[in-house]
Enzyme design. Structure first.
Site, PDB file in Angstrom:
ATOM      1  N   VAL A   9       0.860  -1.186   0.000  1.00 27.15           N
ATOM      2  CA  VAL A   9       0.000   0.000   0.000  1.00 27.15           C
ATOM      3  C   VAL A   9       0.894   1.233   0.000  1.00 27.15           C
ATOM      4  O   VAL A   9       1.878   1.293   0.721  1.00 27.15           O
ATOM      5  CB  VAL A   9      -1.001  -0.026   1.194  1.00 27.15           C
ATOM      6  CG1 VAL A   9      -0.308   0.226   2.511  1.00 27.15           C
ATOM      7  CG2 VAL A   9      -2.128   0.966   0.988  1.00 27.15           C
ATOM      8  N   SER A  10       0.586   2.162  -0.866  1.00 28.69           N
ATOM      9  CA  SER A  10       1.398   3.384  -0.887  1.00 28.69           C
ATOM     10  C   SER A  10       0.855   4.349   0.153  1.00 28.69           C
ATOM     11  O   SER A  10      -0.253   4.181   0.646  1.00 28.69           O
ATOM     12  CB  SER A  10       1.352   4.024  -2.272  1.00 28.69           C
ATOM     13  OG  SER A  10       0.085   4.585  -2.484  1.00 28.69           O
TER      14      SER A  10
END
Ligand SMILES: [Zn+2]
Length: 478
Positions: A9-10
């Site tokens: 997940v960024s």
């Protein structure tokens, strides 16, 4: 089934629902339970973007896949693996595929172990290609847009005479004076080589390093100096101040072309009067590689001398040691008239039968590349067509791959051929050789000695003699 769970997940995505690391892990674990898959390891990349594959978790995953620790890689969504189609394809095919590791994406119901999953890889390949082309297109559009808008084309360096200012160039007075001088000196008839020496003798003012032939040449044909911007072959009016007038610039371009042609002519007409004898300087000994020189024996009773061509290894010891290539060269002597007549007869043969020129040139050169390039374009179109047939489900993946392979093979062959013809260029074009012979308007054997000498040197690069064997290396041969 040893399964690797990969989650990413960024930072930006953290806020988005359903994208948190824990939620992804939770769903994937449940999925494994249903499938009765054993979770071998969980690889996490929290706070990493999916636009490249430089991620610690992913690197560890790749490593474990390569060490055959994993049978299946499971992600929540395809874009968790990568946001780039190109990278996705690379991972699925070149990392997982070759290590017999399946890849499953829960959200898309994408599983490379199924026929549908395999077909998806084909589609991914199409999109990956599209992605590459779009990136290229975007970059090109950017550059041509700059040129059209008259903006400076390079961020890293401005041409000598200018410095960057905002989006354009600003004239550097001292350097501009030198650029002007280069243009005007060239127009006054000074050659590029002399110009280079002159500038460097003066201490290449304004420039850190000395001028070279190339940098002077590039200065002379850089349209930036006449106030233009250039992208590839297109020229647009620039926003910057010109250093030379358009008239001066255009005149210099004309001169560059004229002088280049003159230089070419000169180089293809190798100083015919320098050599005294018909083949001196052209003949080499096939035994030792030394040149053959002309020698005269003592006067005979009738006052004439016998002249022979002889290997320098056998004669040079007294006169010119540097020309000696072997201690005991076994080569024989070649009576002057005899050798010269054989050479002239060889030229006469191709004059009478010009088709022999083509044959003597060994391989075909002057190959017109156009049909090959056209064929390449045709093959590319064919490929595109096949992919669309496949997407329309008219063609099976298997058939697509079979046909693709055939086309790729032909493409590789053509590309190889193109490279070859580009590299091999004879000194003299076949048509030029034919013209030289046609202009003789009769037998070369009937010409006077001086004229024969010129023709011989125009056509022949080297003659190698080994006992009674003669090999002629023509200038029109590769
Ligand atoms: Zn020799």
């Amino acid at each position: 089934m040893k399964t690797a769970i990969y989650v990413r997940v960024s930072t930006n995505e953290q806020a988005e629902e359903g994208y948190s690391i824990d939620e992804q892990i939770d769903k994937l674990k449940k999925f494994c339970e249903v499938k009765d898959w054993q979770v071998a390891n969980i690889y996490k990349d929290p706070g990493f973007t999916g636009s490249n594959i430089d991620r610690p978790g992913l690197k560890k995953l790749i490593n474990d896949v390569e060490n055959k620790k994993i049978e299946t890689v499971l992600v929540y969504k395809l874009d968790r693996l990568s946001r780039s189609q190109k990278d996705t394809l690379f991972l699925i095919e070149d990392v997982f595929g070759i290590n017999n590791t399946n890849f499953v994406s829960l959200n898309e119901n994408f599983d490379t172990s199924t026929p549908f999953g395999k077909a998806m890889i084909g589609i991914l390949a199409v999109f990956a290609q599209l992605e590459r082309e779009q990136i290229k297109e975007r970059m090109t559009m950017g550059k041509i847009g700059r040129a059209k808008a008259g903006k400076a084309m390079s961020w890293h360096w401005a041409p000598f005479g200018y410095t960057h200012k905002d989006d354009s160039y600003e004239v550097v007075d001292l350097e501009a004076q030198i650029v002007k001088q280069i243009f005007h000196d060239y127009l006054s008839g000074i050659s590029i080589t002399k110009l280079r020496d002159k500038m460097n003798d003066e201490g290449h003012i304004g420039k850190d390093i000395a001028w070279s032939y190339r940098t002077i040449r590039q200065t002379l044909d850089n349209p930036t100096y006449a106030g233009y911007t250039k992208y590839k072959d297109q020229i647009f009016p620039g926003n910057h101040e010109a250093i030379v007038s358009k008239e001066v610039y255009d005149e210099v371009q004309k001169q560059l072309e004229i002088r280049q042609k003159e230089a070419y002519k000169k180089n293809n007409n190798p100083r015919p009067f320098q050599a005294k004898y018909l083949v001196s300087g052209l003949v080499r000994c096939g035994h030792c590689g030394a040149a053959l020189g002309l020698h005269q024996y003592a006067k005979k009773k009738d006052g004439t001398r016998t002249k022979i061509y002889k290997c320098h290894s056998r004669t040079g010891k007294k006169k010119n040691v540097t020309m000696v290539k072997a201690d005991n060269c076994p080569s024989c002597d070649y009576p002057k008239e005899e050798l010269e007549n054989v050479v002239l007869s060889e030229i006469e043969k191709i004059r009478i039968n010009p088709q022999l020129i083509q044959k003597s040139s060994h391989s075909a050169q002057e190959i017109d590349d156009t049909p090959l390039i056209k064929r390449l374009e045709e093959l590319d179109r064919k490929l595109e067509k096949l992919v669309s047939l496949y997407l329309d489900e008219t063609l099976s993946l298997e058939m697509l791959n079979d046909k693709k392979e055939l086309i790729q093979k032909e493409k590789t062959a053509i590309e190889g051929k193109l490279n070859k013809t580009n590299k091999q260029k004879p000194e003299l074009k076949i048509s030029e050789a034919a013209d030289i012979l046609k202009n003789l308007k009769g037998s070369i054997l009937k010409l006077d000695y001086e004229k024969q000498k010129i023709i011989v040197r125009k056509l022949i690069k080297q003659i190698t003699l080994k006992d009674d064997e003669m090999v002629i290396q023509w200038r029109f041969a590769v």
